[in-house]
Design a protein around this motif. Structure first.
Motif, PDB file in Angstrom:
ATOM      1  N   ASN A  32       0.812  -1.215   0.000  1.00 48.49           N
ATOM      2  CA  ASN A  32       0.000   0.000   0.000  1.00 48.49           C
ATOM      3  C   ASN A  32       0.845   1.266   0.000  1.00 48.49           C
ATOM      4  O   ASN A  32       0.314   2.366   0.120  1.00 48.49           O
ATOM      5  N   GLY A  33       2.168   1.124  -0.112  1.00 44.94           N
ATOM      6  CA  GLY A  33       3.044   2.288  -0.237  1.00 44.94           C
ATOM      7  C   GLY A  33       3.415   2.977   1.064  1.00 44.94           C
ATOM      8  O   GLY A  33       3.799   4.147   1.053  1.00 44.94           O
ATOM      9  N   ALA A  34       3.332   2.259   2.179  1.00 46.91           N
ATOM     10  CA  ALA A  34       3.703   2.854   3.467  1.00 46.91           C
ATOM     11  C   ALA A  34       5.188   3.199   3.485  1.00 46.91           C
ATOM     12  O   ALA A  34       5.999   2.522   2.852  1.00 46.91           O
ATOM     13  N   ASP A  35       5.528   4.254   4.228  1.00 50.27           N
ATOM     14  CA  ASP A  35       6.940   4.624   4.309  1.00 50.27           C
ATOM     15  C   ASP A  35       7.705   3.645   5.202  1.00 50.27           C
ATOM     16  O   ASP A  35       7.115   2.847   5.927  1.00 50.27           O
ATOM     17  N   ASP A  36       9.011   3.701   5.111  1.00 45.71           N
ATOM     18  CA  ASP A  36       9.869   2.736   5.813  1.00 45.71           C
ATOM     19  C   ASP A  36       9.713   2.791   7.323  1.00 45.71           C
ATOM     20  O   ASP A  36       9.814   1.760   7.994  1.00 45.71           O
ATOM     21  N   ASP A  37       9.464   3.993   7.876  1.00 44.71           N
ATOM     22  CA  ASP A  37       9.308   4.110   9.326  1.00 44.71           C
ATOM     23  C   ASP A  37       8.082   3.345   9.812  1.00 44.71           C
ATOM     24  O   ASP A  37       8.137   2.642  10.820  1.00 44.71           O
ATOM     25  N   LEU A  38       6.994   3.466   9.077  1.00 44.03           N
ATOM     26  CA  LEU A  38       5.781   2.774   9.469  1.00 44.03           C
ATOM     27  C   LEU A  38       5.961   1.263   9.330  1.00 44.03           C
ATOM     28  O   LEU A  38       5.582   0.501  10.221  1.00 44.03           O
ATOM     29  N   VAL A  39       6.562   0.834   8.243  1.00 45.77           N
ATOM     30  CA  VAL A  39       6.817  -0.591   8.040  1.00 45.77           C
ATOM     31  C   VAL A  39       7.698  -1.132   9.168  1.00 45.77           C
ATOM     32  O   VAL A  39       7.447  -2.217   9.706  1.00 45.77           O
ATOM     33  N   SER A  40       8.703  -0.378   9.565  1.00 48.12           N
ATOM     34  CA  SER A  40       9.591  -0.800  10.659  1.00 48.12           C
ATOM     35  C   SER A  40       8.830  -0.932  11.962  1.00 48.12           C
ATOM     36  O   SER A  40       9.040  -1.879  12.723  1.00 48.12           O
ATOM     37  N   LYS A  41       7.946   0.024  12.244  1.00 51.41           N
ATOM     38  CA  LYS A  41       7.159  -0.045  13.484  1.00 51.41           C
ATOM     39  C   LYS A  41       6.279  -1.295  13.497  1.00 51.41           C
ATOM     40  O   LYS A  41       6.146  -1.947  14.529  1.00 51.41           O
ATOM     41  N   LEU A  42       5.684  -1.597  12.363  1.00 56.09           N
ATOM     42  CA  LEU A  42       4.868  -2.806  12.293  1.00 56.09           C
ATOM     43  C   LEU A  42       5.725  -4.058  12.465  1.00 56.09           C
ATOM     44  O   LEU A  42       5.367  -4.976  13.207  1.00 56.09           O
ATOM     45  N   ARG A  43       6.850  -4.096  11.776  1.00 55.53           N
ATOM     46  CA  ARG A  43       7.737  -5.265  11.837  1.00 55.53           C
ATOM     47  C   ARG A  43       8.245  -5.481  13.263  1.00 55.53           C
ATOM     48  O   ARG A  43       8.436  -6.612  13.700  1.00 55.53           O
ATOM     49  N   ASP A  44       8.471  -4.403  13.990  1.00 59.23           N
ATOM     50  CA  ASP A  44       9.006  -4.490  15.349  1.00 59.23           C
ATOM     51  C   ASP A  44       7.923  -4.604  16.419  1.00 59.23           C
ATOM     52  O   ASP A  44       8.228  -4.592  17.607  1.00 59.23           O
ATOM     53  N   ALA A  45       6.665  -4.694  15.999  1.00 57.16           N
ATOM     54  CA  ALA A  45       5.559  -4.787  16.961  1.00 57.16           C
ATOM     55  C   ALA A  45       5.735  -5.999  17.862  1.00 57.16           C
ATOM     56  O   ALA A  45       6.233  -7.040  17.434  1.00 57.16           O
ATOM     57  N   SER A  46       5.319  -5.841  19.095  1.00 54.26           N
ATOM     58  CA  SER A  46       5.506  -6.911  20.078  1.00 54.26           C
ATOM     59  C   SER A  46       4.545  -8.075  19.872  1.00 54.26           C
ATOM     60  O   SER A  46       4.812  -9.179  20.320  1.00 54.26           O
ATOM     61  N   ALA A  47       3.437  -7.842  19.195  1.00 57.09           N
ATOM     62  CA  ALA A  47       2.453  -8.912  18.975  1.00 57.09           C
ATOM     63  C   ALA A  47       2.705  -9.604  17.636  1.00 57.09           C
ATOM     64  O   ALA A  47       3.154  -8.977  16.680  1.00 57.09           O
ATOM     65  N   ASP A  48       2.418 -10.892  17.590  1.00 56.12           N
ATOM     66  CA  ASP A  48       2.555 -11.656  16.348  1.00 56.12           C
ATOM     67  C   ASP A  48       1.250 -11.693  15.564  1.00 56.12           C
ATOM     68  O   ASP A  48       1.242 -11.986  14.382  1.00 56.12           O
ATOM     69  N   ARG A  49       0.139 -11.406  16.247  1.00 57.45           N
ATOM     70  CA  ARG A  49      -1.186 -11.519  15.642  1.00 57.45           C
ATOM     71  C   ARG A  49      -2.062 -10.391  16.172  1.00 57.45           C
ATOM     72  O   ARG A  49      -1.963 -10.019  17.335  1.00 57.45           O
ATOM     73  N   PHE A  50      -2.920  -9.874  15.304  1.00 54.44           N
ATOM     74  CA  PHE A  50      -3.798  -8.772  15.675  1.00 54.44           C
ATOM     75  C   PHE A  50      -5.231  -9.138  15.338  1.00 54.44           C
ATOM     76  O   PHE A  50      -5.510  -9.651  14.261  1.00 54.44           O
ATOM     77  N   ASP A  51      -6.147  -8.845  16.263  1.00 51.80           N
ATOM     78  CA  ASP A  51      -7.555  -9.163  16.057  1.00 51.80           C
ATOM     79  C   ASP A  51      -8.306  -8.051  15.333  1.00 51.80           C
ATOM     80  O   ASP A  51      -9.416  -8.274  14.862  1.00 51.80           O
ATOM     81  N   GLY A  52      -7.722  -6.861  15.257  1.00 53.33           N
ATOM     82  CA  GLY A  52      -8.387  -5.762  14.573  1.00 53.33           C
ATOM     83  C   GLY A  52      -7.504  -4.535  14.512  1.00 53.33           C
ATOM     84  O   GLY A  52      -6.424  -4.494  15.118  1.00 53.33           O
ATOM     85  N   PRO A  53      -7.950  -3.516  13.770  1.00 47.53           N
ATOM     86  CA  PRO A  53      -7.140  -2.316  13.591  1.00 47.53           C
ATOM     87  C   PRO A  53      -6.864  -1.558  14.890  1.00 47.53           C
ATOM     88  O   PRO A  53      -5.806  -0.948  15.033  1.00 47.53           O
ATOM     89  N   ASP A  54      -7.805  -1.608  15.833  1.00 50.32           N
ATOM     90  CA  ASP A  54      -7.566  -0.919  17.103  1.00 50.32           C
ATOM     91  C   ASP A  54      -6.380  -1.530  17.844  1.00 50.32           C
ATOM     92  O   ASP A  54      -5.582  -0.823  18.453  1.00 50.32           O
TER      93      ASP A  54
END
Length: 64
Positions: A32-54
């Motif tokens: 979706n064209g996210a910038d590298d900072d946002l992609v890094s934050k997602l990649r480094d997230a502490s959770a492996d699975r998310f139940d929803g956007p919140d």
């Protein structure tokens, strides 16, 4: 690091189907064209699975 807004996160995750794995969301954000900072934050997230956007937002932005 550039400031990442909740709107940027929503745009990056447009089309996500939940529950979703962290790696799936990282790939979607890249597609979706996210910038590298946002992609890094997602990649480094502490959770492996998310139940929803919140849940993603709370993890990325540290909202309690």
């Amino acid at each position: 690091m550039a400031d990442i807004s909740p709107i940027d996160l929503q745009k990056a995750l447009k089309g996500a189907e939940y529950p979703a794995g962290r790696d799936d969301l990282v790939s979607l954000a890249r597609d979706n064209g996210a910038d590298d900072d946002l992609v890094s934050k997602l990649r480094d997230a502490s959770a492996d699975r998310f139940d929803g956007p919140d849940e993603v937002q709370k993890t990325v932005f540290g909202d309690a």
